[in-house]
Design a protein around this motif. Structure first.
Motif, PDB file in Angstrom:
ATOM      1  N   GLU A 152     -78.600 -77.442 -41.364  1.00  0.00           N
ATOM      2  CA  GLU A 152     -78.715 -77.136 -42.924  1.00  0.00           C
ATOM      3  C   GLU A 152     -78.767 -75.932 -42.911  1.00  0.00           C
ATOM      4  O   GLU A 152     -77.739 -74.911 -43.759  1.00  0.00           O
TER       5      GLU A 152
ATOM      6  N   TYR B   2     -88.083 -72.717 -42.725  1.00  0.00           N
ATOM      7  CA  TYR B   2     -87.960 -73.833 -43.023  1.00  0.00           C
ATOM      8  C   TYR B   2     -87.845 -73.896 -44.392  1.00  0.00           C
ATOM      9  O   TYR B   2     -87.429 -74.929 -44.886  1.00  0.00           O
ATOM     10  N   ALA B   3     -88.940 -73.420 -45.366  1.00  0.00           N
ATOM     11  CA  ALA B   3     -88.913 -73.555 -46.335  1.00  0.00           C
ATOM     12  C   ALA B   3     -88.041 -73.199 -47.745  1.00  0.00           C
ATOM     13  O   ALA B   3     -87.634 -73.570 -48.416  1.00  0.00           O
ATOM     14  N   TYR B   4     -87.113 -71.820 -46.923  1.00  0.00           N
ATOM     15  CA  TYR B   4     -85.771 -71.197 -47.052  1.00  0.00           C
ATOM     16  C   TYR B   4     -85.078 -72.525 -47.303  1.00  0.00           C
ATOM     17  O   TYR B   4     -84.064 -72.548 -48.014  1.00  0.00           O
ATOM     18  N   PHE B   5     -84.915 -72.698 -45.533  1.00  0.00           N
ATOM     19  CA  PHE B   5     -83.702 -73.775 -45.376  1.00  0.00           C
ATOM     20  C   PHE B   5     -83.622 -75.241 -45.105  1.00  0.00           C
ATOM     21  O   PHE B   5     -82.816 -75.730 -44.681  1.00  0.00           O
ATOM     22  N   GLY B   6     -84.832 -75.731 -45.044  1.00  0.00           N
ATOM     23  CA  GLY B   6     -85.133 -77.066 -44.553  1.00  0.00           C
ATOM     24  C   GLY B   6     -85.278 -77.317 -43.215  1.00  0.00           C
ATOM     25  O   GLY B   6     -86.409 -77.622 -42.963  1.00  0.00           O
ATOM     26  N   ASN B   7     -83.821 -77.490 -42.450  1.00  0.00           N
ATOM     27  CA  ASN B   7     -84.329 -77.468 -41.166  1.00  0.00           C
ATOM     28  C   ASN B   7     -83.176 -77.103 -40.389  1.00  0.00           C
ATOM     29  O   ASN B   7     -82.417 -76.107 -40.886  1.00  0.00           O
TER      30      ASN B   7
ATOM     31  N   GLN C 139     -75.067 -73.665 -43.774  1.00  0.00           N
ATOM     32  CA  GLN C 139     -75.720 -72.908 -44.701  1.00  0.00           C
ATOM     33  C   GLN C 139     -74.813 -70.798 -43.628  1.00  0.00           C
ATOM     34  O   GLN C 139     -73.966 -70.526 -44.178  1.00  0.00           O
TER      35      GLN C 139
END
Length: 198
Positions: free
Chosen positions: A55, A47-52, A59
């Protein structure tokens, strides 16, 4: 001694695990827990790297499309060769076309994340066909974007529908070779390179 963290290696593992998860289950069915377990990564780190999840899916798909574009750029002046390369790529990497289909099922005719970037990506591919049309190499009856859409569908459908390929075409190497030749013939005719005898 504490292990040294390598964020890029972790992201690479997450991308690989996410590719497999999304290809198998789509956006709605994918689970971050499974991705984290397969990637040997912390769920909160994903979650920190990609949000949700949406997302992360976006990506992953964009990266796979860029890899395909880099490995096999559109060659409107060699339709046969391009079709062969695309069919080979999809056969070796079926997860990409599955991701594209899951995206279509999820978003339908509505907008999707990073749509502007995708439009630019495909505008460049369509431009290669438009240029070949301007040079008179391929027929200009069908607009370049429509032509790209149809040829991409022809090249990817055997990977999308392997069960129907088996039923309609057969399952031997000879059957697959014959289908490939048929796809090339259809692509050439759609592009106006071959005209059937009248």
């Amino acid at each position: 001694m504490a292990a040294v963290r390598d964020p890029e290696a972790t992201k690479a593992r997450i991308f690989e695990a996410a590719t497999a998860e999304f290809a198998a289950y789509g956006i709605a069915g994918a689970r971050i827990d499974r991705i984290a377990r397969e990637a040997c990564a912390n769920k909160q780190l994903i979650y920190a790297y990609f949000g949700n999840k949406a997302e992360l899916f976006s990506q992953v798909l964009e990266r796979r499309l860029v890899e395909l574009a880099a490995a096999h750029p559109v060659d409107a002046e060699d339709v046969d060769g391009w079709i062969d390369r695309i069919m080979d790529y999809h056969a070796a990497n079926p997860e990409l076309i599955r991701l594209v289909f899951w995206e279509g099922l999820e978003y339908g005719t509505g907008g999707f994340p990073h749509e502007a970037e995708r439009r630019r990506h495909y505008a460049g591919k369509a431009a290669a066909f438009a240029e070949a049309q301007e040079k008179g190499i391929i027929d200009s009856t069908i607009p370049a974007g429509d032509l790209l859409f149809m040829l991409t569908a022809l090249a990817s459908w055997p990977t999308v529908q392997p069960h129907m390929q088996r039923i309609l075409v057969g399952e031997t190497d000879e059957d697959r070779a014959r289908l490939r030749a048929s796809v090339r013939t259809a692509a050439r005719r759609i592009a106006g390179l071959d005209r059937p005898e009248s």
